[in-house]
Design an enzyme around this catalytic site. Structure first.
Site, PDB file in Angstrom:
ATOM      1  N   GLY A  47       0.271  -2.350  -2.078  1.00 56.19           N
ATOM      2  CA  GLY A  47      -0.109  -1.013  -2.543  1.00 56.19           C
ATOM      3  C   GLY A  47       1.062  -0.361  -3.251  1.00 56.19           C
ATOM      4  N   GLY A  51       1.574   6.363  -5.599  1.00 53.11           N
ATOM      5  CA  GLY A  51       1.714   7.106  -4.350  1.00 53.11           C
ATOM      6  C   GLY A  51       2.893   6.688  -3.497  1.00 53.11           C
ATOM      7  N   PHE A  52       2.636   6.604  -2.185  1.00 52.21           N
ATOM      8  CA  PHE A  52       3.701   6.285  -1.228  1.00 52.21           C
ATOM      9  C   PHE A  52       4.225   4.854  -1.403  1.00 52.21           C
ATOM     10  CE2 PHE A  52       1.763   9.837   1.219  1.00 52.21           C
ATOM     11  CZ  PHE A  52       2.908  10.595   1.398  1.00 52.21           C
ATOM     12  N   PHE A  73      -3.768  -3.446  -7.024  1.00 50.33           N
ATOM     13  CA  PHE A  73      -5.040  -3.767  -7.669  1.00 50.33           C
ATOM     14  C   PHE A  73      -5.257  -2.758  -8.788  1.00 50.33           C
ATOM     15  CE2 PHE A  73      -9.589  -5.294  -6.337  1.00 50.33           C
ATOM     16  CZ  PHE A  73      -9.603  -6.132  -7.432  1.00 50.33           C
ATOM     17  N   TYR A 234     -10.914  14.844   9.199  1.00 51.38           N
ATOM     18  CA  TYR A 234      -9.894  13.809   9.004  1.00 51.38           C
ATOM     19  C   TYR A 234      -9.574  13.075  10.304  1.00 51.38           C
ATOM     20  CZ  TYR A 234      -6.335  10.977   6.987  1.00 51.38           C
ATOM     21  OH  TYR A 234      -5.641   9.873   6.587  1.00 51.38           O
ATOM     22  N   THR A 274      -2.565  12.526  -4.097  1.00 48.14           N
ATOM     23  CA  THR A 274      -2.581  11.169  -4.642  1.00 48.14           C
ATOM     24  C   THR A 274      -4.032  10.873  -5.012  1.00 48.14           C
ATOM     25  OG1 THR A 274      -3.044  10.067  -2.535  1.00 48.14           O
ATOM     26  CG2 THR A 274      -0.719  10.362  -3.104  1.00 48.14           C
TER      27      THR A 274
HETATM   28  P1  NAD Z   1      -2.714   5.575  -3.557  1.00 45.63           P
HETATM   29  O1  NAD Z   1      -4.135   5.638  -3.949  1.00 45.63           O
HETATM   30  O2  NAD Z   1      -1.716   6.284  -4.388  1.00 45.63           O
HETATM   31  O3  NAD Z   1      -2.216   4.039  -3.470  1.00 45.63           O
HETATM   32  C1  NAD Z   1      -3.054   2.996  -3.107  1.00 45.63           C
HETATM   33  C2  NAD Z   1      -2.431   1.658  -3.478  1.00 45.63           C
HETATM   34  O4  NAD Z   1      -3.260   0.611  -2.955  1.00 45.63           O
HETATM   35  C3  NAD Z   1      -2.310   1.387  -4.986  1.00 45.63           C
HETATM   36  O5  NAD Z   1      -1.118   0.687  -5.227  1.00 45.63           O
HETATM   37  C4  NAD Z   1      -3.512   0.473  -5.273  1.00 45.63           C
HETATM   38  O6  NAD Z   1      -3.338  -0.381  -6.382  1.00 45.63           O
HETATM   39  C5  NAD Z   1      -3.530  -0.324  -3.991  1.00 45.63           C
HETATM   40  N1  NAD Z   1      -4.824  -0.961  -3.707  1.00 45.63           N
HETATM   41  C6  NAD Z   1      -6.021  -0.377  -3.481  1.00 45.63           C
HETATM   42  N2  NAD Z   1      -6.950  -1.322  -3.200  1.00 45.63           N
HETATM   43  C7  NAD Z   1      -6.312  -2.523  -3.247  1.00 45.63           C
HETATM   44  C8  NAD Z   1      -6.712  -3.861  -3.040  1.00 45.63           C
HETATM   45  N3  NAD Z   1      -7.954  -4.182  -2.699  1.00 45.63           N
HETATM   46  N4  NAD Z   1      -5.782  -4.839  -3.192  1.00 45.63           N
HETATM   47  C9  NAD Z   1      -4.496  -4.546  -3.537  1.00 45.63           C
HETATM   48  N5  NAD Z   1      -4.066  -3.288  -3.722  1.00 45.63           N
HETATM   49  C10 NAD Z   1      -4.957  -2.293  -3.573  1.00 45.63           C
HETATM   50  O7  NAD Z   1      -2.660   6.053  -2.046  1.00 45.63           O
HETATM   51  P2  NAD Z   1      -1.563   6.756  -1.129  1.00 45.63           P
HETATM   52  O8  NAD Z   1      -1.965   8.170  -0.936  1.00 45.63           O
HETATM   53  O9  NAD Z   1      -0.181   6.428  -1.549  1.00 45.63           O
HETATM   54  O10 NAD Z   1      -1.899   6.038   0.246  1.00 45.63           O
HETATM   55  C11 NAD Z   1      -1.133   5.003   0.812  1.00 45.63           C
HETATM   56  C12 NAD Z   1      -1.197   5.118   2.326  1.00 45.63           C
HETATM   57  O11 NAD Z   1      -0.585   6.354   2.715  1.00 45.63           O
HETATM   58  C13 NAD Z   1      -2.631   5.154   2.883  1.00 45.63           C
HETATM   59  O12 NAD Z   1      -2.677   4.440   4.098  1.00 45.63           O
HETATM   60  C14 NAD Z   1      -2.844   6.638   3.155  1.00 45.63           C
HETATM   61  O13 NAD Z   1      -3.803   6.880   4.158  1.00 45.63           O
HETATM   62  C15 NAD Z   1      -1.463   7.023   3.611  1.00 45.63           C
HETATM   63  N6  NAD Z   1      -1.180   8.479   3.588  1.00 45.63           N
HETATM   64  C16 NAD Z   1      -1.534   9.252   2.506  1.00 45.63           C
HETATM   65  C17 NAD Z   1      -1.290  10.618   2.546  1.00 45.63           C
HETATM   66  C18 NAD Z   1      -1.647  11.514   1.383  1.00 45.63           C
HETATM   67  O14 NAD Z   1      -1.708  12.722   1.572  1.00 45.63           O
HETATM   68  N7  NAD Z   1      -1.859  10.980   0.205  1.00 45.63           N
HETATM   69  C19 NAD Z   1      -0.654  11.202   3.658  1.00 45.63           C
HETATM   70  C20 NAD Z   1      -0.282  10.382   4.723  1.00 45.63           C
HETATM   71  C21 NAD Z   1      -0.565   9.013   4.678  1.00 45.63           C
HETATM   72 NA    NA Z   2       0.545   3.615  -2.256  1.00 42.50          NA
END
Ligand code: NAD
Ligand code: NA
Length: 395
Positions: A47, A51-52, A73, A234, A274
């Site tokens: 991932g 984002g993170f 992806f 949530y 994000t």
């Molecule tokens: P994001 O949507 O920015 O990133 C998702 C990533 O996953 C991307 O790199 C995407 O290409 C990849 N991805 C998605 N489906 C895929 C697949 N089938 N195969 C390979 N790669 C795939 O999301 P984010 O907000 O950075 O979330 C990342 C984690 O952080 C999650 O577990 C989320 O719950 C957690 N989180 C998010 C927040 C928030 O507020 N955004 C807060 C706390 C925790």
């Molecule tokens: Na991410």
């Protein structure tokens, strides 16, 4: 071509290569000034493109000179059609990393599949030998189970009762009530299958069997808790069950890694704009109020500030403090009593009329457009750009 934002609800169908590149370069600059002592050296980020996860890759590479493999992806570009933003982010990151003499390669495909796991392991074996950190930062609405072929869809629903509260459409600024019907047992099961810990565990099992995990290997996955305001939809909703499962999986992984003194962590991160979070009802209103309060207090952070702090003050610090449930907390500033009390007070006052003043709707909107490379400072959007950008380290 000239690329403009084309939004449909909470997604944007276009993205801008130069804006995405600028975002990545800004994050690199931030981390370069904050080196991570005794940080990771060989890192796999699942991932890694937005984002993170992207912030984690940048922090590993530019905070401690780590070799990074990014799995994600993303949609490649075609003539006249821009790629998805994670494609351009990864292209910009790898181009810069290569210029700076850092190893950076990537794999684009479904990380839930056995094929992508096998391909990644082959790459680790041939290029790095082993990894000492795996960051698991997947956020996906669907998962096809690699063994059964069953396709699961995750949903964002309360459990047990209908949830009714305000949300905001940040494009129009309209604050309105929404009701969400409770999820079924099937919904819970499906959401846990997509966003729970099973796939994280499968990655670890595969990497361990292949013998590519170093002594003292660490892995971290990201979770969220949030305030009582969003709890019903949530943390106590279907997605919360998946996060419970993810958090429980950390302990199982740690047990399974005893022989190499490995350790699995869950880090609870702050609410941020994000692609994943803009899809969650109620969260945009909460975030716009939270941003306002945290910016006023001078403690607002984005993904890169969060993850740099995770590495420097938690994961690679002398003493790692965990909460009562064994989790890393970098949502500590968001969850401060004084911050939450102010957000709750504003929540009661939030209407379409008041929100522009009491909330940071502008900040939300800017962050949203920035995700797709738009409204980024210093970028000339009238300039012709080439949409056909390659990711230099793509396998
Ligand atoms: P994001 O949507 O920015 O990133 C998702 C990533 O996953 C991307 O790199 C995407 O290409 C990849 N991805 C998605 N489906 C895929 C697949 N089938 N195969 C390979 N790669 C795939 O999301 P984010 O907000 O950075 O979330 C990342 C984690 O952080 C999650 O577990 C989320 O719950 C957690 N989180 C998010 C927040 C928030 O507020 N955004 C807060 C706390 C925790
Ligand atoms: Na991410």
């Amino acid at each position: 071509m000239i690329i403009e934002p084309k939004t449909r609800g909470f997604i944007c169908l276009t993205s801008h290569p130069t804006g995405c590149e600028q975002n990545v370069l800004n994050q690199i600059e931030y981390v370069k000034e904050r080196p991570v002592k005794n940080g990771p050296k060989k890192v796999l980020v699942i991932g890694a493109s937005t984002g993170f996860g992207l912030a984690s890759r940048i922090t590993a590479a530019y905070g401690s000179n780590a070799a990074t493999i990014g799995a994600f992806f993303e949609k490649p570009p075609s003539e006249g059609r821009p790629a998805s933003p994670g494609w351009y982010n990864s292209a910009a990151f790898e181009a810069q990393a290569h210029k700076d003499g850092l190893y950076a390669k990537s794999i684009n495909g479904d990380a839930f599949s056995n094929e992508i796991k096998a391909q990644t392991i082959d790459l680790i074996k041939s290029d790095l030998g082993e990894i000492d950190l795996l960051v698991y930062s997947l956020a996906s609405p669907v998962r096809t189970h690699p063994d059964t072929g069953e396709r699961f869809k995750s949903v964002l629903k309360p459990i047990g009762q209908t949830f009714t509260d305000n949300t905001v459409d940040f494009h129009t600024g309209e604050v309105k009530e929404i009701s969400i019907e409770p999820g079924t047992e099937e919904d819970i099961k499906n959401t846990v299958a997509v966003m729970g810990g099973e796939d994280w565990q499968m990655w670890i099992d595969a990497l361990k069997s292949a013998g590519v995990l170093s002594e003292d290997f660490k892995t971290v996955a990201y979770s969220y808790i949030g305030p009582s305001l969003t709890e019903a939809v949530y943390r106590k909703g279907t997605i919360g069950r998946a996060k419970d499962h993810l958090e429980a999986t950390a302990f199982k992984i740690t047990d399974a890694l005893k022989a190499i003194n490995g350790q699995a962590y869950v880090s609870v991160n702050k609410a941020l704009v994000t692609q994943a979070s803009s899809a969650i009802p109620v969260i945009p209103l909460y975030i716009s109020l939270l941003y306002k309060v945290m910016k006023e207090e001078g403690i607002h952070e984005g993904c890169i500030e969060q993850i740099e702090r995770l590495f420097n003050a938690r994961l690679y610090a002398e003493n790692l403090e965990l909460d009562e449930a064994g989790r890393i907390r970098i949502d500590d500033w968001e969850m401060r009593d004084d911050i939450q009390a102010k957000v709750l007070e504003l929540w009661k006052q939030a209407t379409t009329e008041t929100l522009p003043n009491i909330g940071d709707l502008k900040g939300y909107e800017t962050d949203f457009y920035n995700l797709f490379g738009f409204k980024v400072d210093g970028v000339d959007y009238d300039k012709d750009v080439n949409e056909m950008v390659d990711i230099p380290g793509l396998q």
